[in-house]
Scaffold this active site. Structure first.
Site, PDB file in Angstrom:
ATOM      1  N   PHE A 150       0.724  -1.136  -0.072  1.00  0.00           N
ATOM      2  CA  PHE A 150      -0.064   0.039   0.182  1.00  0.00           C
ATOM      3  C   PHE A 150       0.883   1.303   0.071  1.00  0.00           C
ATOM      4  CE2 PHE A 150       0.926  -0.160   4.591  1.00  0.00           C
ATOM      5  CZ  PHE A 150       0.877   1.274   4.737  1.00  0.00           C
ATOM      6  N   LYS A 174      -1.221  -7.338  -9.073  1.00  0.00           N
ATOM      7  CA  LYS A 174      -2.022  -7.352  -8.122  1.00  0.00           C
ATOM      8  C   LYS A 174      -1.803  -6.224  -7.338  1.00  0.00           C
ATOM      9  CE  LYS A 174      -2.955  -8.210  -4.356  1.00  0.00           C
ATOM     10  NZ  LYS A 174      -3.377  -7.472  -3.265  1.00  0.00           N
ATOM     11  N   GLU A 177      -4.867  -3.683  -1.924  1.00  0.00           N
ATOM     12  CA  GLU A 177      -6.478  -3.629  -1.954  1.00  0.00           C
ATOM     13  C   GLU A 177      -6.762  -2.374  -0.898  1.00  0.00           C
ATOM     14  OE1 GLU A 177      -4.567  -5.988  -0.463  1.00  0.00           O
ATOM     15  OE2 GLU A 177      -5.618  -6.814   1.332  1.00  0.00           O
ATOM     16  N   SER A 227       5.373  -6.648   3.180  1.00  0.00           N
ATOM     17  CA  SER A 227       5.917  -7.347   4.694  1.00  0.00           C
ATOM     18  C   SER A 227       6.900  -8.558   4.506  1.00  0.00           C
ATOM     19  CB  SER A 227       4.892  -7.482   5.492  1.00  0.00           C
ATOM     20  OG  SER A 227       4.035  -8.330   5.094  1.00  0.00           O
ATOM     21  N   CYS A 282       9.443   1.831   3.593  1.00  0.00           N
ATOM     22  CA  CYS A 282      10.360   0.662   3.868  1.00  0.00           C
ATOM     23  C   CYS A 282      11.846   1.458   3.967  1.00  0.00           C
ATOM     24  CB  CYS A 282      10.495  -0.157   2.688  1.00  0.00           C
ATOM     25  SG  CYS A 282      11.139   0.411   1.028  1.00  0.00           S
ATOM     26  N   GLU A 383       9.731  -4.346  13.024  1.00  0.00           N
ATOM     27  CA  GLU A 383       9.216  -3.237  12.264  1.00  0.00           C
ATOM     28  C   GLU A 383       7.903  -2.520  12.686  1.00  0.00           C
ATOM     29  OE1 GLU A 383       8.092  -3.852   8.162  1.00  0.00           O
ATOM     30  OE2 GLU A 383       9.052  -2.396   7.422  1.00  0.00           O
TER      31      GLU A 383
HETATM   32  P1  NAD Z   1       1.305  -6.493   2.899  1.00  0.00           P
HETATM   33  O1  NAD Z   1       2.512  -7.741   3.040  1.00  0.00           O
HETATM   34  O2  NAD Z   1       0.596  -6.548   4.232  1.00  0.00           O
HETATM   35  O3  NAD Z   1       1.102  -6.647   1.774  1.00  0.00           O
HETATM   36  C1  NAD Z   1       1.557  -6.692   0.485  1.00  0.00           C
HETATM   37  C2  NAD Z   1       0.813  -7.338  -0.664  1.00  0.00           C
HETATM   38  O4  NAD Z   1       0.867  -8.594  -0.362  1.00  0.00           O
HETATM   39  C3  NAD Z   1      -0.463  -6.681  -0.846  1.00  0.00           C
HETATM   40  O5  NAD Z   1      -0.879  -6.577  -2.297  1.00  0.00           O
HETATM   41  C4  NAD Z   1      -1.415  -7.794  -0.213  1.00  0.00           C
HETATM   42  O6  NAD Z   1      -2.661  -7.832  -0.801  1.00  0.00           O
HETATM   43  C5  NAD Z   1      -0.700  -8.973  -0.463  1.00  0.00           C
HETATM   44  N1  NAD Z   1      -0.905  -9.971   0.914  1.00  0.00           N
HETATM   45  C6  NAD Z   1      -1.257  -9.574   2.090  1.00  0.00           C
HETATM   46  N2  NAD Z   1      -1.253 -10.535   2.851  1.00  0.00           N
HETATM   47  C7  NAD Z   1      -1.263 -11.729   2.060  1.00  0.00           C
HETATM   48  C8  NAD Z   1      -1.151 -13.062   2.354  1.00  0.00           C
HETATM   49  N3  NAD Z   1      -1.161 -13.573   3.526  1.00  0.00           N
HETATM   50  N4  NAD Z   1      -0.962 -14.003   1.214  1.00  0.00           N
HETATM   51  C9  NAD Z   1      -0.867 -13.362   0.049  1.00  0.00           C
HETATM   52  N5  NAD Z   1      -0.795 -12.198  -0.343  1.00  0.00           N
HETATM   53  C10 NAD Z   1      -0.861 -11.013   0.736  1.00  0.00           C
HETATM   54  O7  NAD Z   1       2.377  -4.973   3.020  1.00  0.00           O
HETATM   55  P2  NAD Z   1       1.795  -3.764   3.415  1.00  0.00           P
HETATM   56  O8  NAD Z   1       1.269  -3.540   4.496  1.00  0.00           O
HETATM   57  O9  NAD Z   1       0.912  -3.384   2.011  1.00  0.00           O
HETATM   58  O10 NAD Z   1       3.051  -2.937   3.067  1.00  0.00           O
HETATM   59  C11 NAD Z   1       4.175  -2.616   4.073  1.00  0.00           C
HETATM   60  C12 NAD Z   1       5.284  -3.376   4.127  1.00  0.00           C
HETATM   61  O11 NAD Z   1       5.914  -3.292   2.767  1.00  0.00           O
HETATM   62  C13 NAD Z   1       6.311  -2.991   5.162  1.00  0.00           C
HETATM   63  O12 NAD Z   1       6.528  -4.187   5.653  1.00  0.00           O
HETATM   64  C14 NAD Z   1       7.479  -2.308   4.297  1.00  0.00           C
HETATM   65  O13 NAD Z   1       8.492  -2.303   5.060  1.00  0.00           O
HETATM   66  C15 NAD Z   1       7.341  -3.190   3.186  1.00  0.00           C
HETATM   67  N6  NAD Z   1       7.936  -2.480   1.922  1.00  0.00           N
HETATM   68  C16 NAD Z   1       9.011  -2.949   1.524  1.00  0.00           C
HETATM   69  C17 NAD Z   1       9.647  -2.381   0.443  1.00  0.00           C
HETATM   70  C18 NAD Z   1      10.920  -2.660  -0.081  1.00  0.00           C
HETATM   71  O14 NAD Z   1      11.512  -2.275  -1.071  1.00  0.00           O
HETATM   72  N7  NAD Z   1      11.682  -3.701   0.694  1.00  0.00           N
HETATM   73  C19 NAD Z   1       9.162  -1.251  -0.276  1.00  0.00           C
HETATM   74  C20 NAD Z   1       7.925  -0.861   0.158  1.00  0.00           C
HETATM   75  C21 NAD Z   1       7.291  -1.439   1.244  1.00  0.00           C
END
Ligand code: NAD
Length: 498
Positions: A150, A174, A177, A227, A282, A383
């Site tokens: 997000f 994808k 959401e 994450s 991040c 985090e």
């Molecule tokens: P998230 O892991 O909750 O979601 C990321 C994506 O995975 C979304 O599209 C979500 O719909 C999907 N998703 C969520 N749970 C899932 C599951 N159980 N199975 C399959 N798909 C699933 O992350 P977020 O809250 O949207 O974003 C924040 C996180 O992203 C933080 O941890 C941040 O550090 C990380 N991030 C990392 C970078 C990088 O380049 N390392 C960059 C931006 C954000």
């Protein structure tokens, strides 16, 4: 009537079918502003089928024609940049100026990918053996998928899809959401720019859609950002199903402040990188590591003074330094971590929980500052992803170097010093993927590459730069000889060029 989003498949909007819907909130007020369809496995497979069909013809376009689509896209985004930034800000909660930066960093990778004719050039060896030439090609993989978080709803989809489609792949995105409107608008603009229908499909959803992409045989590669827990799941599932995967996860970025640093500059950097975008980056700095007690005391004094001047505001308030968090669950999590820090015995110097908020129902929390944080505390190890900065006091340089090096995350790190020798030693020895020297958020430019180490990344190749061209293509090597009329007869030994 509440706005209802659609998927974007085959170059047109496709309404949600039999699946459920998710709520998109306005983080400023806490109210639901739109609904997003969450795709079923069947709907997700339909998007993959459409992409697979479109990819074959797209791969036949010469690279220069493909590049022209990217160039037209850049112009179309420029024309509605402000509207896009406002839309992004209204779903994410970051300020409009910060949302504009989110778009800008994405466009820079589109500019890089527009150089695809040059980037795809192969290698050629004339006369590798008698009358034999050897050359290599980089060919697209087919259908590739991207799953994005997000917190950068424009930048990260563009980091993935621009190199992927430039290489001749079809891309199924994808997006998160939580704030999916901008990714859909970007896909519409790509269609307007001349991208053939099906080359870029956007399918909304949650776990069911993701797991379908990870197990569908027609998806050759998966790019993920989010994450660490989900990154690891995506990496293990995708690779177990024979796919390439690059999965970028969470972070705990440290900023080391040496005694010789310009302390005002370091304090400004910590405030911007710690609290900007409400800490939902991040590459946010969440740990300040002053070296020596005198440095720590002087830094703390400056931080407290600057925090007092910070303005928490609505995301569309031009005077706000940062806005609300993305959702009520995020707000709950950050509040809980502040409580955990207090229980663990860290000193809560500034408590953001009591900050005055611009809208009572919004997902706002003010800036928090902890001092005397220790590496065994959860607020240090985990985090938080919110506006919470921890000070960990280091005894000396070696101690400061060990902290980020031994942390399980290894995304970004920074050192503030006036000493070139210290900076050079630090950049060489620190066990982290991206390093800033007097630069707090060292996100590399588009023609280098982005990627963390340790549990901040699963996979081999980084995002953007030439790594992305390698990730989204496969090498083919050709050894060729044209008949010269000479017959050598069958050979039963391994061919050599001797
Ligand atoms: P998230 O892991 O909750 O979601 C990321 C994506 O995975 C979304 O599209 C979500 O719909 C999907 N998703 C969520 N749970 C899932 C599951 N159980 N199975 C399959 N798909 C699933 O992350 P977020 O809250 O949207 O974003 C924040 C996180 O992203 C933080 O941890 C941040 O550090 C990380 N991030 C990392 C970078 C990088 O380049 N390392 C960059 C931006 C954000």
């Amino acid at each position: 009537m509440i706005r209802e989003l659609t998927h974007f498949i085959g170059g047109k909007p496709v309404p949600g079918g039999s699946g459920s819907f998710g709520d998109i909130h306005d983080p400023n007020t806490g109210t639901v502003q739109a609904r997003v369809p969450l795709a079923t496995a069947e709907e997700t497979r339909a998007a993959v089928s459409d992409a697979a069909e479109a990819q074959v013809a797209w791969a036949e376009w010469n690279p220069q024609r493909r590049a022209r689509v990217l160039l037209r896209f850049l112009h179309l985004v420029e024309a509605e940049r402000d509207t896009l930034a406002r839309l992004l800000s209204s779903e994410h909660g970051k300020t409009v100026a910060d949302a504009d930066g989110d778009i800008q960093r994405g466009l820079e990778v589109v500019e890089f990918a527009a150089g695809i004719p040059h980037l795809l050039k192969g290698e050629f060896t004339d006369n590798a053996g008698s009358g034999i030439d050897v050359y290599s090609l980089r060919q697209p993989l087919g259908v590739v998928a991207g799953i994005t978080p997000f917190n950068f709803p424009a930048m990260i989809p563009l980091w993935q899809l621009a190199p992927a489609v430039a290489c001749g792949n079809a891309f199924v995105l994808k997006p998160s959401e939580r704030d999916p409107s901008v990714p859909v608008r970007l896909a519409e603009l790509f269609a307007e720019a001349g991208l053939p229908p099906g080359v870029l499909n956007v399918i909304h959803g949650a776990r069911e859609a993701v797991d379908t992409l990870l197990t569908d045989d027609r998806v050759a590669a998966v790019a993920f950002v989010g994450s660490t827990r989900v990154a690891e799941h995506v990496y293990t599932t995708a690779t177990a199903h024979g796919k390439r995967a690059q999965c970028f996860g969470g972070a705990k970025n440290h900023l080391i402040v040496m005694p010789d640093a310009d302390l005002d500059q370091a304090a400004d950097a910590l405030i911007g990188a710690g609290y900007g975008s409400a800490g939902e980056r991040c590459m946010a700095i969440s740990v300040a590591v002053p070296v020596g007690q005198a440095t720590a005391d002087a830094l703390r004094e400056r931080l407290v003074a600057r925090i007092g001047e910070l303005r928490l505001g609505r995301s569309d308030d031009p005077g706000a330094d940062f806005g609300p968090l993305v959702g009520s669950d995020a707000l709950e999590r950050v509040r809980e971590y502040v409580e955990i820090g207090v229980d663990e015995g860290a000193e809560l110097v500034v408590d953001g929980r009591g900050a005055e908020v611009p809208e009572p129902g919004g997902f706002f929390i003010g800036p928090s500052l902890f001092d005397h944080v220790r590496p065994d505390m959860r607020i240090y190890r985990e985090e938080i992803f919110g506006p919470v900065l921890s000070i960990v006091r280091a005894d000396d340089y070696e101690h400061a170097l060990r902290l980020p090096s031994e942390h399980e995350y290894g995304n970004g790190v920074a050192i503030f010093t006036r000493d070139g020798d210290t900076a050079r030693d630090f950049t060489r020895r620190v066990n982290t993927g991206m390093v800033g020297v007097n630069v707090p958020i060292p996100v590399p430019v588009a023609y280098h590459s982005f990627g963390g180490w340790k549990r901040s990344m699963f996979g081999d190749l980084n995002q953007f730069g030439t790594d992305s061209i390698r990730f989204f293509t496969q090498a083919k090597t050709v050894t060729s000889r044209w008949p010269s009329g000479i017959r050598e007869g069958a050979s039963f030994t391994i061919p050599t060029m001797g």
